[in-house]
Design a protein around this motif. Structure first.
Motif, short mmCIF file in Angstrom:
data_model
loop_
_atom_site.label_atom_id
_atom_site.label_comp_id
_atom_site.label_asym_id
_atom_site.label_seq_id
_atom_site.Cartn_x
_atom_site.Cartn_y
_atom_site.Cartn_z
N ARG A 245 65.72 3.26 -35.70
CA ARG A 245 66.24 2.92 -37.03
C ARG A 245 65.11 2.25 -37.80
NH1 ARG A 245 70.57 -1.02 -35.37
NH2 ARG A 245 69.06 -1.23 -33.69
N GLU B 232 69.34 6.44 -46.22
CA GLU B 232 70.12 5.34 -46.79
C GLU B 232 69.23 4.54 -47.74
OE1 GLU B 232 72.78 1.50 -45.30
OE2 GLU B 232 71.06 2.18 -44.11
N LEU C 200 63.29 0.88 -41.33
CA LEU C 200 63.42 0.38 -42.69
C LEU C 200 62.08 0.52 -43.39
CD1 LEU C 200 64.83 -1.29 -44.98
CD2 LEU C 200 63.94 -3.34 -43.81
N ARG D 22 71.65 -6.91 -41.43
CA ARG D 22 71.17 -5.60 -41.00
C ARG D 22 70.10 -5.76 -39.94
NH1 ARG D 22 72.29 -1.37 -44.44
NH2 ARG D 22 71.62 -0.20 -42.60
N THR E 234 66.17 4.02 -43.58
CA THR E 234 66.71 3.26 -44.70
C THR E 234 65.54 2.83 -45.58
OG1 THR E 234 68.58 2.40 -43.42
CG2 THR E 234 67.97 1.19 -45.41
#
Length: 338
Positions: free
Chosen positions: A2, A42, A4, A58, A28
């Protein structure tokens, strides 16, 4: 993973998001606009100088920051401590001291306040990048990857400084512009630049692996001469050696003629006065898996994007009359490609 991406709608951040998606990661992006640059990504709305509340609660496996404001970088790194497993920060090769080695590596001396001429265009922003590097090192307690980038090119490059070349040559081959093409300096001069997509791929892999360290990511090869890059751009435009004639101009003459034109508005190496080093040593990143695609591939892709966008005006380069006048004033000789 995941991931960012702080940013993600611009140039390198966009390609990081795209590369991470291609590699099967969940992406994201956090930006002021709060808009997603790609389907399936996202998007969070944040203000780097204010509201970061969208990040509250988050967690991510990794994050990448490309911002240059040291205070904002420190705040974000502190906010992400404990919420992300690994952090990447994008710095630049201009942090190296202009009086240092001709070919610096990651251990070379860096700039210091008060040690550059007052008209040095890179000093202020380079010190900001160094302060941001220090900020992430002090604020973040997990694996940290610092990428020192150089001249970045490729699709979505807002400067068009590399894009100018294949577009200019395609116009020549189509009969829309002169086949005598102004070229700067010495055709044997070694040049370095990086396709942002190659840096993005390296960044994604490094973050996925939790690879810590500082890496120069400037390429493609230290020994690549300017003439070879321009010939690659000619090939990308559909031409062959001899299809155009290069009019090589001395850099001193060009410098005088272009004194009122910002370097970022000239095609690459016209002349490249802001780079004090002969080259950058990226061997550590190459050993860690960084790979550079051939110049012809980058040239084909930027030309294709320019055509897909309806052939918009370029942010860098010369109009035909200006180029013809520069050829007349500055050319020291002409020679066919090849």
């Amino acid at each position: 993973m995941r991931l960012l991406v702080l940013g993600g709608g611009g140039f390198l951040g966009f390609h990081v998001a795209a590369e991470a998606q291609r590699a099967g990661h969940d992406v994201t992006v956090a930006s002021r606009s709060g808009s997603a640059p790609l389907p399936g990504v996202e998007a969070l709305a944040v203000d780097r100088h204010g509201d970061l509340s969208a990040l509250d609660g988050r967690t991510f496996d990794a994050a990448l920051d490309t911002f240059s404001d040291p205070d904002a970088v420190r705040v974000a790194a502190d906010r992400l401590r404990g919420a992300v497993g690994a952090l990447g920060y994008v710095s630049g090769m201009s942090v190296y001291h202009p009086q240092g080695p001709a070919v610096p590596d990651e251990e070379a001396p860096v700039r210091r306040p008060g040690e550059a001429p007052p008209d040095d265009p890179l000093q202020e922003r380079s010190l900001a990048k160094l302060a941001a590097e220090d900020a992430v090192r002090s604020a973040f307690d997990g694996p940290l990857t610092v990428l020192r980038v150089g001249v970045m090119v490729g699709p979505r490059d807002p400067s068009d400084r590399f894009t100018w070349w294949p577009v200019r040559l395609a116009r020549a081959l189509a009969g829309e512009a002169s086949r005598t093409v102004l070229a700067p300096g010495d055709p044997r001069r070694a040049v370095q630049y990086s396709d942002a997509r190659d840096i993005a791929a390296f960044a994604v892999r490094a973050l996925a692996e939790g690879r810590a360290g500082t890496f120069d990511t400037v390429g493609p090869l230290r020994a690549q001469p300017l003439a070879a890059v321009l010939d690659a751009c000619l090939e990308a435009a559909g031409g062959r050696p001899g299809d155009v004639t290069w009019s090589w101009a001395g850099e001193d003459a060009l410098r005088a003629e272009l004194s009122d034109v910002e370097e970022e508005q000239r095609p690459l190496w016209f002349p490249e006065d802001q780079i004090p080093q002969d080259a950058i040593d990226s061997s550590a990143a190459l050993a860690a898996g960084l790979r550079f695609r051939p110049a012809v591939d980058t040239a084909r892709d930027v030309l294709a994007r320019h055509r897909d966008q309806g052939r918009p005006a370029l942010a860098a380069g010369f109009d035909p009359a200006q180029e013809a006048e520069l050829v007349r004033r500055c050319a020291r000789g002409t020679a066919p490609t090849g």
